[in-house]
Design a protein around this motif. Sequence first.
Motif, mmCIF file in Angstrom:
data_model
loop_
_atom_site.group_PDB
_atom_site.id
_atom_site.type_symbol
_atom_site.label_atom_id
_atom_site.label_comp_id
_atom_site.label_asym_id
_atom_site.label_seq_id
_atom_site.Cartn_x
_atom_site.Cartn_y
_atom_site.Cartn_z
ATOM 1 N N GLU A 171 0.830 -1.203 0.000
ATOM 2 C CA GLU A 171 0.000 0.000 0.000
ATOM 3 C C GLU A 171 0.865 1.254 0.000
ATOM 4 O O GLU A 171 2.071 1.204 0.238
ATOM 5 C CB GLU A 171 -0.908 0.011 1.240
ATOM 6 N N SER A 172 0.233 2.400 -0.218
ATOM 7 C CA SER A 172 0.927 3.681 -0.181
ATOM 8 C C SER A 172 1.369 3.991 1.240
ATOM 9 O O SER A 172 0.885 3.403 2.210
ATOM 10 C CB SER A 172 0.006 4.795 -0.683
ATOM 11 N N LEU A 173 2.302 4.951 1.364
ATOM 12 C CA LEU A 173 2.806 5.336 2.684
ATOM 13 C C LEU A 173 1.672 5.852 3.563
ATOM 14 O O LEU A 173 1.630 5.587 4.761
ATOM 15 C CB LEU A 173 3.889 6.409 2.525
ATOM 16 N N ARG A 174 0.730 6.582 2.953
ATOM 17 C CA ARG A 174 -0.421 7.085 3.715
ATOM 18 C C ARG A 174 -1.186 5.953 4.369
ATOM 19 O O ARG A 174 -1.510 6.002 5.563
ATOM 20 C CB ARG A 174 -1.360 7.862 2.788
ATOM 21 N N ASN A 175 -1.487 4.910 3.611
ATOM 22 C CA ASN A 175 -2.270 3.795 4.139
ATOM 23 C C ASN A 175 -1.512 3.019 5.208
ATOM 24 O O ASN A 175 -2.109 2.506 6.152
ATOM 25 C CB ASN A 175 -2.680 2.868 2.997
ATOM 26 N N LYS A 176 -0.202 2.935 5.072
ATOM 27 C CA LYS A 176 0.610 2.260 6.086
ATOM 28 C C LYS A 176 0.543 3.012 7.405
ATOM 29 O O LYS A 176 0.396 2.409 8.473
ATOM 30 C CB LYS A 176 2.063 2.154 5.616
ATOM 31 N N GLY A 229 5.950 6.587 14.595
ATOM 32 C CA GLY A 229 6.487 7.932 14.473
ATOM 33 C C GLY A 229 7.408 8.084 13.272
ATOM 34 O O GLY A 229 7.407 9.124 12.598
ATOM 35 N N VAL A 230 8.183 7.054 12.990
ATOM 36 C CA VAL A 230 9.080 7.077 11.828
ATOM 37 C C VAL A 230 8.259 7.106 10.536
ATOM 38 O O VAL A 230 8.541 7.879 9.617
ATOM 39 C CB VAL A 230 10.023 5.850 11.847
ATOM 40 N N LEU A 231 7.231 6.258 10.462
ATOM 41 C CA LEU A 231 6.362 6.235 9.292
ATOM 42 C C LEU A 231 5.678 7.590 9.112
ATOM 43 O O LEU A 231 5.551 8.095 7.993
ATOM 44 C CB LEU A 231 5.296 5.139 9.447
ATOM 45 N N TYR A 232 5.254 8.175 10.226
ATOM 46 C CA TYR A 232 4.555 9.455 10.176
ATOM 47 C C TYR A 232 5.458 10.561 9.632
ATOM 48 O O TYR A 232 5.040 11.377 8.804
ATOM 49 C CB TYR A 232 4.052 9.817 11.570
ATOM 50 N N SER A 233 6.715 10.587 10.085
ATOM 51 C CA SER A 233 7.663 11.602 9.604
ATOM 52 C C SER A 233 7.880 11.471 8.102
ATOM 53 O O SER A 233 7.918 12.474 7.377
ATOM 54 C CB SER A 233 8.996 11.467 10.345
ATOM 55 N N ARG A 237 6.617 14.280 4.745
ATOM 56 C CA ARG A 237 7.398 14.757 3.597
ATOM 57 C C ARG A 237 6.648 14.477 2.297
ATOM 58 O O ARG A 237 6.636 15.296 1.367
ATOM 59 C CB ARG A 237 8.776 14.101 3.589
ATOM 60 N N TYR A 238 6.017 13.306 2.230
ATOM 61 C CA TYR A 238 5.250 12.955 1.033
ATOM 62 C C TYR A 238 3.991 13.820 0.931
ATOM 63 O O TYR A 238 3.592 14.235 -0.161
ATOM 64 C CB TYR A 238 4.868 11.478 1.074
ATOM 65 N N GLU A 253 -5.199 10.709 -2.794
ATOM 66 C CA GLU A 253 -4.146 10.639 -3.807
ATOM 67 C C GLU A 253 -4.732 10.468 -5.209
ATOM 68 O O GLU A 253 -3.983 10.336 -6.174
ATOM 69 C CB GLU A 253 -3.207 9.461 -3.483
ATOM 70 N N SER A 254 -6.044 10.468 -5.312
ATOM 71 C CA SER A 254 -6.704 10.268 -6.601
ATOM 72 C C SER A 254 -6.653 11.549 -7.431
ATOM 73 O O SER A 254 -6.491 12.657 -6.896
ATOM 74 C CB SER A 254 -8.162 9.846 -6.408
#
Length: 353
Positions: A171-176, A229-233, A237-238, A253-254
Amino acid sequence: MYTVLMVEIKWERYPLVAESTQARRWLQIQFDLGLAPNTVEAYGKSLEDYILFCTISRLVPETAKKEHIAAYVRYLTLRPNPSGVNVISLDSGVGLANATMQLRITAVRLFYDHLIEEGIREDNPVGRGRYTPGKGFGGHRVRSLIPRYKKLPWIPTNEHWVAILEATATESLRNKVMLAMSYDAALRREELCALTTSDIDPAFRLITIRAENTKNRLERIVPYSEATGVLYSNYLRYRRQLSRERGGLFLSESRRNRGKPISISTWSKVVEGIADRAKIQQFTTHTPRHLCLTDLARAGWDLHEIAKLAGHRSMETTQIYIHLSGRDLAQRFEQSMNSIHAWRIAMITEILK
């Protein structure tokens, strides 16, 4: 910046309710009283379903009698389920799920309460259960129109959870980030999708769940893990590529809605896709929340601590997760076995010495 979840009633979803003067007025009152958007949506769908039944049966809802309500209950128990072949199990065994039928009847009962208050009729054909002879100590018990079944939420095993995470890896970083936060902070779907950038305190890894976005209008502050927290940071940026404005945290993202706050339905579809790839159809948007609260119970958290994190007003609701964890039974079993074991050892020592 606060996110408004529901600025007006979407009457196009309930055309029959919209056409009925009293039904429309009742639903508008629920909205004006500040009920949660999902509650208003559920009431609208339920009343729409009932009025449709009355239309098919050539009944006038305002003058329906008990036998007509009984016929509606039978209709609910026998009608095809909208999920069709995708249904895994039904609480009632036939027709709609038990929880759905309970919701339908509750909305109809409240509608008739409104008609009584308006002086349109004198009684409520739905009622609120009745007393009948039973075998209890008091000799009576309460019976409602539809038996209520209380089932524990489904909790994934460790193998299931690994499969879910592996399916989420694509999945995209957002969904993760959304999946990670929904588990870490035990967030409801509505709470997760309504988060704004100002709700997150990355310095202390805390999330503020604003009262207007909660089920029971109770604001709370919950933590999230270092890994999340790492995923959120990385996601922040994205996110700047989608929008540099403050506001909704998780953005679409559509092409059609790019940069706009993600909708609840979009997140539900994402989770459905994860469930399909993991081949675990029981996995829903609420599963991470249920799993988190159960894990905390297994870890020995106090009931009040779990309730505070979950945003529960009633301890009875939180008790579900204690049951799911099996903690209370496991502790009693261990204590009992230790006591029995000690007694047997003492008897062996005394008799076989």
